[in-house]
Write a protein that holds these residues in place. Structure first.
Motif, PDB file in Angstrom:
ATOM      1  N   GLY A  38      95.726  84.652  22.444  1.00 24.78           N
ATOM      2  CA  GLY A  38      94.551  84.987  23.241  1.00 24.78           C
ATOM      3  C   GLY A  38      93.791  83.748  23.673  1.00 24.78           C
ATOM      4  O   GLY A  38      93.383  83.626  24.839  1.00 24.78           O
ATOM      5  N   ILE A  41      95.672  81.983  26.352  1.00 24.83           N
ATOM      6  CA  ILE A  41      95.562  82.685  27.639  1.00 24.83           C
ATOM      7  C   ILE A  41      94.269  82.298  28.341  1.00 24.83           C
ATOM      8  O   ILE A  41      94.255  82.008  29.545  1.00 24.83           O
ATOM      9  N   SER A  45      94.536  80.163  31.800  1.00 24.72           N
ATOM     10  CA  SER A  45      94.063  80.838  33.014  1.00 24.72           C
ATOM     11  C   SER A  45      92.844  80.135  33.592  1.00 24.72           C
ATOM     12  O   SER A  45      92.675  80.069  34.821  1.00 24.72           O
ATOM     13  N   THR A 184      89.352  87.287  25.901  1.00 27.37           N
ATOM     14  CA  THR A 184      90.522  87.205  26.784  1.00 27.37           C
ATOM     15  C   THR A 184      90.385  88.151  27.964  1.00 27.37           C
ATOM     16  O   THR A 184      90.592  87.767  29.125  1.00 27.37           O
ATOM     17  N   LEU A 188      89.871  87.049  31.974  1.00 24.90           N
ATOM     18  CA  LEU A 188      90.819  87.438  33.022  1.00 24.90           C
ATOM     19  C   LEU A 188      90.139  88.276  34.098  1.00 24.90           C
ATOM     20  O   LEU A 188      90.432  88.124  35.291  1.00 24.90           O
ATOM     21  N   LEU A 274      97.559  84.522  37.775  1.00 24.26           N
ATOM     22  CA  LEU A 274      96.983  84.856  36.472  1.00 24.26           C
ATOM     23  C   LEU A 274      98.027  85.504  35.573  1.00 24.26           C
ATOM     24  O   LEU A 274      98.075  85.256  34.367  1.00 24.26           O
ATOM     25  N   SER A 275      98.868  86.354  36.160  1.00 26.71           N
ATOM     26  CA  SER A 275      99.943  86.972  35.378  1.00 26.71           C
ATOM     27  C   SER A 275     100.851  85.895  34.797  1.00 26.71           C
ATOM     28  O   SER A 275     101.290  85.983  33.642  1.00 26.71           O
ATOM     29  N   SER A 277      99.999  82.809  34.054  1.00 21.38           N
ATOM     30  CA  SER A 277      99.298  82.117  32.968  1.00 21.38           C
ATOM     31  C   SER A 277      99.364  82.911  31.670  1.00 21.38           C
ATOM     32  O   SER A 277      99.553  82.336  30.589  1.00 21.38           O
ATOM     33  N   VAL A 278      99.203  84.221  31.770  1.00 22.54           N
ATOM     34  CA  VAL A 278      99.282  85.070  30.575  1.00 22.54           C
ATOM     35  C   VAL A 278     100.674  85.000  29.972  1.00 22.54           C
ATOM     36  O   VAL A 278     100.841  84.800  28.758  1.00 22.54           O
ATOM     37  N   ILE A 282     101.772  83.143  26.285  1.00 25.72           N
ATOM     38  CA  ILE A 282     102.467  83.872  25.209  1.00 25.72           C
ATOM     39  C   ILE A 282     103.759  83.150  24.842  1.00 25.72           C
ATOM     40  O   ILE A 282     104.046  82.908  23.659  1.00 25.72           O
ATOM     41  N   GLU A 343     101.440  87.672  41.555  1.00 25.37           N
ATOM     42  CA  GLU A 343     101.081  88.447  40.373  1.00 25.37           C
ATOM     43  C   GLU A 343     102.200  89.451  40.087  1.00 25.37           C
ATOM     44  O   GLU A 343     103.133  89.621  40.887  1.00 25.37           O
TER      45      GLU A 343
END
Length: 358
Positions: A38, A41, A45, A184, A188, A274-275, A277-278, A282, A343
């Motif tokens: 988290g 992330i 981001s 988190t 976002l 952003l997707s 970066s997440v 992870i 994304e």
């Protein structure tokens, strides 16, 4: 209702994690890894806003995380622990769950102030010159912290676990996991709403052509200030969460290597996604954890023959060989990263029927 399906699934997954932690279904190591994900992330981001969406080249993002970590730690100690600064705790422990969000907010605001100081030179510099400025800012912040003895200096600062213990005395639930999840999701949401708003379209416009954006009415100086301050503020929140998860901070934990981690995650996931970066945060956290476990016998042998310094392990060496190597390979073979500037809803259009960011 269908458009909110994945949002509901995400909410249920977060609630499930909290319940699993509350009933000891997750051991402390797994819990720490999840919270590290988290924090990563948020960190990745936030950097993506400047390096990805705005097209600038910030290389010292770890410095803003350092500011947030120390401001959050100091405020936490002042409020709920006996300390060298004010002596007795300022507030009763029962207020810890209600005051902690304001500690996170103050940490973000302090980091945003330092982000403003970096944003001002960005009006006249770009590319390599801005990278040098941000690296210098990273070192200035670390040197400043290490020379303030009242906050531990080069020894670091500890004692933030007392705030967490105070929260558990109010209610025996996994408070830090809850705060990391909230931090988190809020981070976002803020970033997504900014870049998808009419006002926020000025951020990618600067990346495309700053002169053309200014001609079309975009106040580029203001947009840079907004982007740098929001990015720095979120990094500061990540730093405050980091300090309370581990209960100890040291300025060297946020040096250029930490900033490099952020850049690896941004470029691995894809600039302007952003997707991405997440996903990258992870994957990166799992990779780092996989490299953490060395072979004690081999480490002992290498220490004996003086191949490794006494305070180093082979896993630490491999970490800082493989991570920069990953960045080099990305730049050579897939510079756009995993997601590019898309994304998940762009890669899988049918997902748009099942969720919404609005």
């Amino acid at each position: 209702m269908r458009r909110y399906t994945l949002n509901i699934i995400l909410a249920l997954a977060c609630i499930g994690l909290v319940l699993a932690a509350s009933y000891d279904k997750l051991d402390s190591y797994v819990l720490t890894v999840l919270m590290s994900m988290g924090i990563s992330i948020i960190f990745a981001s936030s950097l993506n806003l400047v390096n990805g969406y705005m097209g600038e080249f910030s290389c010292g993002h770890g410095g803003f995380m350092c500011v947030g970590a120390y401001v959050g730690s100091v405020l936490s100690l002042i409020c709920f622990s006996s300390n060298k600064m004010l002596g007795a705790a300022l507030l009763p422990p029962t207020l810890a769950p209600w005051v902690f969000p304001f500690i996170l907010l103050a940490s973000g605001l302090a980091a945003a102030f330092f982000g403003l100081l970096v944003a001002l030179p960005s009006f006249r510099t770009r590319g390599d010159y801005l990278a040098i400025i941000t690296i210098a800012a990273n070192y200035i912040i670390i040197s400043l912290v290490e020379n303030i003895d009242i906050i531990g200096g080069s020894r670091g600062l500890s004692g933030m676990k007392r705030t967490m213990n105070a929260m558990r005395d109010v209610a025996d639930i996994p408070w830090m996991l809850i705060w990391v999840i909230i931090g988190t999701l809020v981070s976002l949401m803020l970033l997504r709403r900014l870049v998808s708003s009419t006002y926020g379209k000025g951020v990618p416009a600067i990346a495309q052509n700053e002169v053309a954006a200014e001609i079309m009415g975009v106040n580029t100086d203001r947009m840079k200030i907004v982007a740098f301050m929001l990015s720095s503020a979120l990094a500061g929140v990540a730093g405050a969460l980091y300090a309370h998860v581990f209960g100890y901070v040291n300025a060297q934990a946020f040096n250029i290597l930490k900033s490099t981690e952020g850049m690896v995650m941004v470029y691995l996931g894809g600039m302007g996604s952003l997707s991405g970066s997440v996903l990258a945060a992870i994957l990166f956290t799992l990779l780092v954890e996989g490299l953490r476990f060395g072979i004690p016998a081999l480490d002992s042998l290498l220490h004996t023959v003086n191949v490794l310094p006494a305070d180093f392990t082979l896993s630490q060496i491999w970490k800082w060989v493989l991570i920069p190597l990953m960045l080099i390979l990305l730049m050579q073979f897939r510079p756009e990263g995993i997601m590019g500037n898309r994304e998940l809803s762009g890669v899988f259009p049918r997902l748009r029927r099942w969720f919404t960011f609005r």
